[in-house]
Design a protein around this motif. Structure first.
Motif, PDB file in Angstrom:
ATOM      1  N   PHE A   1       0.825  -1.194   0.000  1.00 48.82           N
ATOM      2  CA  PHE A   1       0.000   0.000   0.000  1.00 48.82           C
ATOM      3  C   PHE A   1       0.860   1.244   0.000  1.00 48.82           C
ATOM      4  CE2 PHE A   1      -2.682  -3.135   2.283  1.00 48.82           C
ATOM      5  CZ  PHE A   1      -3.662  -3.225   1.331  1.00 48.82           C
ATOM      6  N   THR A   2       0.664   2.091  -0.981  1.00 55.35           N
ATOM      7  CA  THR A   2       1.312   3.387  -1.010  1.00 55.35           C
ATOM      8  C   THR A   2       0.229   4.447  -1.046  1.00 55.35           C
ATOM      9  OG1 THR A   2       3.221   2.535  -2.193  1.00 55.35           O
ATOM     10  CG2 THR A   2       2.871   4.897  -2.288  1.00 55.35           C
TER      11      THR A   2
ATOM     12  N   VAL B   1     -11.393  -0.460   3.118  1.00 54.73           N
ATOM     13  CA  VAL B   1      -9.977  -0.088   3.212  1.00 54.73           C
ATOM     14  C   VAL B   1      -9.751   1.149   2.352  1.00 54.73           C
ATOM     15  CG1 VAL B   1      -7.595  -0.851   2.891  1.00 54.73           C
ATOM     16  CG2 VAL B   1      -9.359  -2.505   3.567  1.00 54.73           C
ATOM     17  N   PHE B   2      -9.356   2.261   2.998  1.00 60.04           N
ATOM     18  CA  PHE B   2      -9.234   3.552   2.331  1.00 60.04           C
ATOM     19  C   PHE B   2      -7.865   4.175   2.605  1.00 60.04           C
ATOM     20  CE2 PHE B   2     -13.707   2.767   3.239  1.00 60.04           C
ATOM     21  CZ  PHE B   2     -14.274   2.930   1.994  1.00 60.04           C
ATOM     22  N   LEU B   3      -6.829   3.478   2.186  1.00 64.47           N
ATOM     23  CA  LEU B   3      -5.478   3.920   2.504  1.00 64.47           C
ATOM     24  C   LEU B   3      -5.019   5.096   1.669  1.00 64.47           C
ATOM     25  CD1 LEU B   3      -3.774   0.492   3.134  1.00 64.47           C
ATOM     26  CD2 LEU B   3      -4.634   2.125   4.777  1.00 64.47           C
ATOM     27  N   GLY B   4      -5.724   5.395   0.592  1.00 67.06           N
ATOM     28  CA  GLY B   4      -5.383   6.559  -0.208  1.00 67.06           C
ATOM     29  C   GLY B   4      -6.134   7.797   0.221  1.00 67.06           C
TER      30      GLY B   4
ATOM     31  N   LEU C   1      -7.340   2.493  -3.579  1.00 65.55           N
ATOM     32  CA  LEU C   1      -7.996   2.418  -2.266  1.00 65.55           C
ATOM     33  C   LEU C   1      -8.398   3.804  -1.769  1.00 65.55           C
ATOM     34  CD1 LEU C   1      -5.824  -0.357  -0.589  1.00 65.55           C
ATOM     35  CD2 LEU C   1      -8.075  -0.586  -1.643  1.00 65.55           C
ATOM     36  N   LEU C   2      -8.845   4.604  -2.712  1.00 71.16           N
ATOM     37  CA  LEU C   2      -9.330   5.949  -2.422  1.00 71.16           C
ATOM     38  C   LEU C   2     -10.726   6.132  -2.991  1.00 71.16           C
ATOM     39  CD1 LEU C   2      -9.144   8.953  -1.632  1.00 71.16           C
ATOM     40  CD2 LEU C   2      -7.845   9.347  -3.735  1.00 71.16           C
TER      41      LEU C   2
ATOM     42  N   ILE D   1      -7.512   3.452   7.555  1.00 71.18           N
ATOM     43  CA  ILE D   1      -6.945   4.676   6.994  1.00 71.18           C
ATOM     44  C   ILE D   1      -5.473   4.749   7.393  1.00 71.18           C
ATOM     45  CG2 ILE D   1      -9.145   5.919   7.080  1.00 71.18           C
ATOM     46  CD1 ILE D   1      -8.116   7.304   9.658  1.00 71.18           C
ATOM     47  N   ASP D   2      -4.762   5.737   6.879  1.00 74.04           N
ATOM     48  CA  ASP D   2      -3.412   6.025   7.365  1.00 74.04           C
ATOM     49  C   ASP D   2      -3.535   7.214   8.313  1.00 74.04           C
ATOM     50  OD1 ASP D   2      -0.767   6.671   7.832  1.00 74.04           O
ATOM     51  OD2 ASP D   2      -0.128   6.177   5.802  1.00 74.04           O
TER      52      ASP D   2
END
Length: 398
Positions: A7-8, A30-33, A268-269, A50-51
């Motif tokens: 994940f970036t 999953v919304f890592l972006g 993932l956004l 999230i991050d």
């Protein structure tokens, strides 16, 4: 074998989250972006990843106050160039991460890195009030299989657990399998696994999606079962737009008690696709056995949200099977048969044997649907029909 996903996250702004009650309809996303301005894209999801390094304590508090369970990404085994601390820890990097050229694997045996990830990054994230950590890149041990790397991963994970938080390992099959074999328990290092691409596959050259190879699918299914057998939660993160594959994933997770999220994009956004989002599962009504001469089959469904419900379907007098899998008796075996089976189990008053709906299960349909020969219609029958439709198995003959 280890999954090759990483994940970036890319961030475009830092806006305040809007307060207010969220309309939560789905289990997990999953919304890592995402950054704070994208909160509206994830407000329908109960559990969100999230991050949190890019969210304030107040913004996370707002998410929790509107009914969300918030997990934060943390990178255990690699470091991205965009992180503010990349230059400081570049000296400990081991090599470029395949398919992610701006990321480097890290020598997790280095105490300075361990202290930083556990004592600085994890602590600062947890101080914002998140409910757990979504730990990426334990697969550093798959890529650099040395005792010191194994010990380093273990030290960091135990450090996370000492905070008393919920720890989800993303992937990590090589490490987790070895740890379980050595220790006969996973309690000290994790609470759950998030496994990517069990049923789907990513074509990295053109960033398109397809179905996973049978050998890899079976491998990851066994890995998920191992984690589940040790009493840990299982989440699947799939990448697909294939409706039939998503239906199969849904049925599989319902049977196993797993949670899933099927993303239509790699970033993932993008707001989650409704088809790939697992609905919140309400407890269905329980019907009492009839006084008439019928047999009754009960199926227990356990979800990752720790809710257990029993649904009952009456199957009446045994009739012969005319077309295996044809639950709706339309002389065709297709996805509508799977849907009817699921409806009959979730809402037997309407769709079970002789239910109130016109499209309810009939005695002949129940006989056709019982493709496992278990003397009753169960989730396993729906799963087996989907396997047949996906050409995973050649026939439905009992």
């Amino acid at each position: 074998m280890a999954a090759t996903c990483c994940f970036t996250t890319v961030f475009t702004g830092q806006l305040c989250a809007n307060a207010g009650a969220a309309d939560i309809k789905y289990e997990y996303g999953v919304f890592l972006g995402a950054d704070p301005e994208n909160i509206s894209d994830m407000e329908s999801y109960r559990k969100i990843v999230i991050d949190a390094q890019y969210f304030s304590k107040n913004e996370i508090s707002q998410l929790k106050n509107t009914g969300h369970i918030v997990y934060s990404y943390i990178n255990l085994g690699s470091v991205e160039e965009f992180r503010s601390y990349f230059e400081k820890y570049k000296k400990y990097t081991l090599g470029v991460y395949e398919n992610w050229e701006d990321e480097r694997w890290v020598d997790v045996s280095q105490k300075e890195w361990q202290d930083f990830i556990v004592g600085d990054i994890a602590k600062s994230i947890l101080d914002k009030g998140v409910d757990g950590l979504f730990v990426d890149n334990c697969d550093v041990y798959y890529n650099f299989k040395e005792n010191k790397i194994y010990d380093g991963v273990t030290e960091i994970l135990k450090g996370f657990k000492k905070y008393g938080t919920y720890v989800i390992i993303n992937g990590g099959d090589t490490y987790v399998t070895e740890y379980a074999k050595k220790n006969k328990s996973l309690d000290a290092v994790m609470d759950a696994v998030n496994q990517e691409t069990v049923f789907s596959a990513i074509n990295w050259k053109n960033e398109t999606f397809s179905k996973n190879k049978a050998s890899e699918r079976e491998y990851f299914q066994k890995y998920c079962k191992l984690v589940s057998d040790y009493g840990k939660d299982v989440y699947l993160l799939e990448y697909t737009k294939d409706s039939e594959l998503i239906d199969f994933i849904k049925s599989y997770c319902l049977e196993k008690g797993y949670t899933y999220y099927a993303s239509s994009t790699l970033d993932l956004l993008t707001p989650g696709q409704e088809k790939g989002s697992q609905p919140l599962i309400a407890k269905p009504p329980v019907t009492q056995p009839s006084s008439s001469a019928t047999t009754t089959t009960s199926t227990t469904v356990t979800t990752s949200a720790a809710t257990t419900s029993t649904v009952t379907t009456s199957v009446g007098t045994k009739v012969g099977q005319l077309l295996a899998g044809d639950a709706n008796v339309d002389n065709t075996v297709d996805l509508s048969d799977v849907v009817l089976i699921m409806q009959s189990l979730a809402n037997p008053n309407k769709y079970g044997l002789n239910g109130s709906e016109k499209s309810c299960l009939t005695e002949q349909g129940a006989a056709n649907a019982d493709v496992e020969g278990s003397n009753g219609v169960t989730l396993n029958d729906a799963l087996k029909i989907q396997e047949y439709l996906l050409k995973i198995i050649p026939t439905l003959s009992v």
